[in-house]
Every structure is written in structure tokens, then in C-alpha cells.
Design a protein around this motif. Structure first.
Motif, short mmCIF file in Angstrom:
data_model
loop_
_atom_site.label_atom_id
_atom_site.label_comp_id
_atom_site.label_asym_id
_atom_site.label_seq_id
_atom_site.Cartn_x
_atom_site.Cartn_y
_atom_site.Cartn_z
N LEU A 112 -1.87 13.67 -8.60
CA LEU A 112 -0.41 13.76 -8.50
C LEU A 112 0.04 13.77 -7.04
CD1 LEU A 112 0.54 16.40 -11.23
CD2 LEU A 112 0.21 13.94 -11.47
N ARG A 113 -0.72 14.42 -6.18
CA ARG A 113 -0.33 14.47 -4.77
C ARG A 113 -0.34 13.09 -4.14
NH1 ARG A 113 0.24 18.99 -2.26
NH2 ARG A 113 -1.37 20.10 -3.43
N HIS A 114 -1.29 12.25 -4.56
CA HIS A 114 -1.31 10.89 -4.04
C HIS A 114 -0.07 10.11 -4.49
CE1 HIS A 114 -5.90 11.51 -4.04
NE2 HIS A 114 -5.44 11.69 -2.81
N GLY B 22 -3.20 4.20 -3.20
CA GLY B 22 -4.10 3.07 -2.97
C GLY B 22 -3.97 1.97 -4.00
N MET B 23 -3.11 2.17 -5.03
CA MET B 23 -2.96 1.10 -6.02
C MET B 23 -2.28 -0.11 -5.37
SD MET B 23 0.32 1.99 -8.50
CE MET B 23 0.25 3.78 -8.54
N GLN B 24 -2.55 -1.26 -5.88
CA GLN B 24 -1.94 -2.49 -5.37
C GLN B 24 -0.48 -2.52 -5.81
OE1 GLN B 24 -4.24 -6.23 -5.65
NE2 GLN B 24 -2.42 -7.09 -6.62
N TRP B 25 0.44 -2.48 -4.85
CA TRP B 25 1.86 -2.41 -5.17
C TRP B 25 2.67 -3.02 -4.04
CZ3 TRP B 25 3.74 -0.71 -9.79
CH2 TRP B 25 5.13 -0.55 -9.89
N ASP B 26 3.68 -3.81 -4.38
CA ASP B 26 4.49 -4.47 -3.37
C ASP B 26 5.94 -4.54 -3.83
OD1 ASP B 26 5.57 -5.97 -1.35
OD2 ASP B 26 4.19 -7.67 -1.54
N GLU B 27 6.82 -3.80 -3.13
CA GLU B 27 8.26 -3.88 -3.39
C GLU B 27 8.98 -4.62 -2.27
OE1 GLU B 27 10.22 -0.24 -4.39
OE2 GLU B 27 8.57 0.47 -5.64
N ASN B 28 8.24 -5.09 -1.28
CA ASN B 28 8.85 -5.68 -0.10
C ASN B 28 8.99 -7.20 -0.25
OD1 ASN B 28 9.98 -5.51 2.46
ND2 ASN B 28 8.01 -5.85 3.49
N LYS C 254 -2.46 -1.45 -12.76
CA LYS C 254 -2.55 -2.03 -11.42
C LYS C 254 -3.91 -1.72 -10.81
CE LYS C 254 0.29 -3.79 -9.50
NZ LYS C 254 0.66 -5.23 -9.47
N PRO C 255 -4.53 -2.70 -10.16
CA PRO C 255 -5.82 -2.44 -9.52
C PRO C 255 -5.68 -1.49 -8.33
CG PRO C 255 -5.03 -4.63 -8.96
CD PRO C 255 -4.10 -4.10 -10.01
N VAL C 256 -6.73 -0.75 -8.04
CA VAL C 256 -6.76 0.15 -6.88
C VAL C 256 -7.36 -0.65 -5.72
CG1 VAL C 256 -7.65 2.30 -5.94
CG2 VAL C 256 -6.96 2.17 -8.35
N ALA C 257 -6.53 -0.90 -4.72
CA ALA C 257 -6.92 -1.79 -3.63
C ALA C 257 -7.64 -1.07 -2.50
CB ALA C 257 -5.67 -2.49 -3.08
N ARG C 258 -7.44 0.25 -2.38
CA ARG C 258 -8.07 1.01 -1.30
C ARG C 258 -8.21 2.47 -1.74
NH1 ARG C 258 -3.18 -0.70 0.23
NH2 ARG C 258 -4.11 -2.31 1.53
N PRO C 259 -9.03 3.24 -1.06
CA PRO C 259 -9.21 4.65 -1.46
C PRO C 259 -7.91 5.43 -1.33
CG PRO C 259 -10.94 3.95 0.05
CD PRO C 259 -9.92 2.86 0.06
N PRO C 260 -7.68 6.40 -2.21
CA PRO C 260 -6.49 7.23 -2.09
C PRO C 260 -6.45 7.97 -0.76
CG PRO C 260 -7.54 7.56 -4.22
CD PRO C 260 -8.49 6.76 -3.39
#
Length: 404
Positions: A175-177, A184-190, A216-222
Motif C-alpha cells: 500500500l505504501r508503494h 514500479g508498475m508500467q503506467w503512463d498518463e503523460n 499491468k506488468p511490473v517494469a521495475r522494483p518497487p
């Protein structure tokens, strides 16, 4: 941070309509010339004296709380100069409502077409992404009430039925992440609103937005990188509904709004899937939104009653990431709260803020015991929050006569 609004088509609309009554004109003259015979009380009445409403606020004059009322009378002219399309300015000092001013202008209320709107002390306004900061408060309340053990609980614990869609790496996301937008999830609002790679519209268009986010895939470590992510807030809102057994707006009413004396609010749904929009859908009267700022300023208390723990407030407003990619990276990010600073008379003044698309702002300035709330209608415009920040930095903070 566009939060599902329709694209603004009329970019040339006038930004602010300033009251042109003779009383207001006298107020400006009074602020500029010592020879004006109008009394201080009359001047305040013309340019920002708070409306008397039975809503829990104690009202006072700016001068009684150490503010320069004459300088505050210049706010309207400054906003007109900035073409800020600001609809409301509410100022609270030492826990008292000392100034409020409203302007007609262009707006795009959630789910409605854009157009000219009138505003006053009783008019609700979209908060857009400032809603995220209230979700953070609600998470803290849920933890205080033992509905959630702590912010380090794994997200997937609350969604056993989605085990088949979660990507590798989701087991490490807490939850803190989500709160710090560092999952680290793959996400783009830009991206443009019509770009299919923009994740934000999917929150409103997918029949099951929670499944969409969890898939959504996890693209990098939290905890490695900050990425603005409304999907994180949607998960938090959904988790609050699951642990409380109530719709988000009902949980908010019981645990936050009623204790603050807020009776007039809406938490809008996404238009397609009719799910509550935790990340952007809240509508409040500006003077009620200012109560949220006062709550944070007072370490989670309102009128002596603790609504959310002081420890949670401290965790929430601690800078955790540089907000690279938004506002030129000038701000820091805590737990769904922004953190920044202004330079006033050569000194740095730090502040906390809830921010939403179009120029919605709740500024909290602990060093000056000050809360400033503004609403605006500059959706899909560049530099949409400049007017509010300019007003805070160059008018309101310099009006503070005492520094505590």
C-alpha cells in the motif's frame, strides 16, 4: 493528471471576471491610497470578507490574524493579470477563515460540457486529482481503526480473486508503494487523452478497472522510481471499500466529512463503468476543502478532535520522491501529497499541497500557520497552476506580518 475531462476547445476565453461594482472599485482604491475615507470593515466587505455560514468556521478579519488585508485586496487584479481563470480563493490563518473571494469563469464540471459558470461560497467545485490526497487521509483512518494493519501490507492480499492476472513482481508491491506512486508498475498518463497508450482513460472506460490495473506488468522494483499513477489511487479506494464494507463516498462521509462538518459533497462516478472515481471525482465547496488543509495543518485534528492520527499525517507529508516529469520536477512527493517551497523576502517557505487538474490547489504552510485553497478552470492548459502559486508566493505570503 487530466482526470477524464473533455479537452478544452475554447482556449481564448477570458480567464477571470472581476467584480466591477463601485464597492469593489473603492476597495482597490483603498488598498492603493491612504487618503481613502472608507473604513477597514467596509474594505474587507468589498474584497474578501467571509460569508457567514453555519459550517464550523470561525471567521475573522485578516488584520486580526496578522495579515495585511489591503495587500490581499490586490488578489483579484493579480489573477486577472495572470489570466488564471481562478474561481475561488479561500484563506485561513490561525485556524480562522479570514478571506474568500469568488469569480465567474470557464469550467468543465465532471461529466458536463464546458461553459461559463458562476461561483459563490455555497458552490461545489471539482477537486480532480486533489481527491488523491483525501484518499490518503482515508487510508490513514482505516489503519487507525484497525481495518488495515499498516501501510506495508501487500496489495495482492486484498485481491485473492485476481491471482490469475497479476504479473510477476506484484507480490512485492505494498500500500505504501501505491501511496508514494513508486510501485514500479508500467503506467503512463503523460500522453494525449485519445492516445490508446494513455492508461488514465482506461480507469473510466474498462468494465473492470481494478483488473486492468492489477494486470499491468511490473517494469521495475518497487520504491525505485516515482511515476504519476492514478491507477494506484484507484486501488487504494477499492481496498478501502473492501475493508470497510461500504462505498468509498459512504466511508468518507462517516469517517472524515461528518467530523469536519462537511455535509455538501459529491464523489462522482466514471461515466462508462459507473465506478466511483477515487483518483479524481470529488467535489467540495472550496471553504470545505480548506478544512482538509486545516486538518493536515493541525496534525489530523479538527476543533480539538483527532480524526486521523498525527503519525499518519507526518508519514504522509514527508518528502519521499522528486516528482520528475510533473511541474518541471520542482516539487517533491509524499503519500498522495505534494511538497514544495516558495521564496519570500529572500527566505525559503515550505508548503504541502493537494493538487488537481485545471488549477485546483490546497496549500498548507505550517511555518505561517496558513491554509490557502483555490479552484480554477484551466483544464488541459499548460502552466494551469501558475496563477495559484503566484498568488500564494507574491501576494498572500508577503501579506503575513507576523511569522508564526
Amino acid at each position: 493528471m487530466r482526470e477524464g475531462g473533455k479537452k478544452l476547445r475554447h482556449l481564448g476565453l477570458a480567464a477571470v471576471v472581476v467584480c466591477a461594482t463601485s464597492g469593489f472599485a473603492l476597495a482597490i482604491t483603498g488598498a492603493q491610497a491612504q487618503s481613502n475615507e472608507m473604513s477597514l470593515g467596509q474594505r474587507n466587505l468589498a474584497c474578501g470578507s467571509p460569508t457567514a455560514l453555519d459550517d464550523g468556521w470561525v471567521t475573522a478579519s485578516p488584520e486580526s490574524t496578522g495579515l495585511d488585508g489591503a495587500r490581499l485586496c490586490g488578489i483579484a487584479a493579480r489573477l486577472k493579470e495572470m489570466e488564471a481563470d481562478v474561481h475561488a480563493v479561500v484563506i485561513v490563518r490561525h485556524g480562522k477563515l479570514v478571506f474568500e473571494q469568488y469569480f465567474a469563469g470557464y469550467d468543465e464540471p465532471w461529466g458536463e460540457n464546458g461553459g461559463r459558470h458562476e461561483f459563490d461560497a455555497t458552490t461545489k467545485h471539482d477537486l480532480r486529482s486533489a481527491s488523491k490526497s483525501l484518499v490518503s487521509l482515508l487510508v490513514g483512518i482505516a489503519i487507525d481503526r484497525k481495518l488495515i494493519a499498516n501501510a506495508d501490507e501487500p496489495v495482492v492480499k486484498f485481491y485473492p480473486e485476481f491471482a490469475d492476472v497479476k504479473s510477476p513482481g506484484w507480490d512485492q508491491i505494498t500500500l505504501r508503494h501505491l501511496l508514494t506512486m513508486s510501485s514500479g508498475m508500467q503506467w503512463d498518463e503523460n500522453r494525449g487523452w485519445d492516445d490508446p497508450k494513455n492508461d488514465e482513460p482506461h480507469l473510466g472506460n474498462e468494465s473492470d478497472p481494478i483488473r486492468y490495473v492489477l494486470s499491468k506488468p511490473v517494469a521495475r522494483p518497487p520504491d525505485a522510481l516515482w511515476t504519476y499513477n492514478g491507477g494506484s489511487t484507484n486501488l487504494l479506494g477499492s481496498i478501502l471499500e473492501r475493508v470497510s464494507g461500504k462505498p468509498l463516498d459512504a466511508f468518507a462521509r462517516e469517517t472524515l466529512f461528518q467530523p469536519l462538518g462537511i455535509t455538501d459533497f459529491e464523489w462522482k462516478n466514471y461515466p462508462e463503468n459507473k465506478k466511483i472515481a477515487p483518483a479524481a471525482g470529488l467535489r467540495l465547496r472550496p471553504r470545505d476543502a480548506a478544512k482538509i488543509g486545516q486538518l493536515v495543518l493541525d496534525h489530523g485534528a479538527w476543533n480539538g478532535k483527532q480524526i486521523v492520527s498525527a503519525d499518519w499525517i507526518a508519514q504522509s507529508v514527508k518528502p519521499r520522491f522528486q516528482a520528475i516529469g510533473y511541474f518541471s520536477g520542482l516539487f517533491f512527493y509524499g503519500q498522495q501529497w505534494w511538497l514544495g517551497r516558495s521564496i519570500v523576502d529572500g527566505s525559503e517557505v515550505k508548503w504541502i499541497a493537494a493538487m488537481g487538474s485545471g488549477g485546483q490547489r490546497i496549500f498548507i504552510v505550517p511555518e505561517r500557520d496558513l491554509v490557502v485553497m483555490t479552484t480554477s478552470g484551466l483544464y488541459f492548459r499548460t502552466r494551469q497552476g501558475d496563477g495559484a502559486l503566484d498568488m500564494l508566493t507574491n501576494v498572500i505570503l508577503p501579506s503575513v506580518r507576523d511569522k508564526n
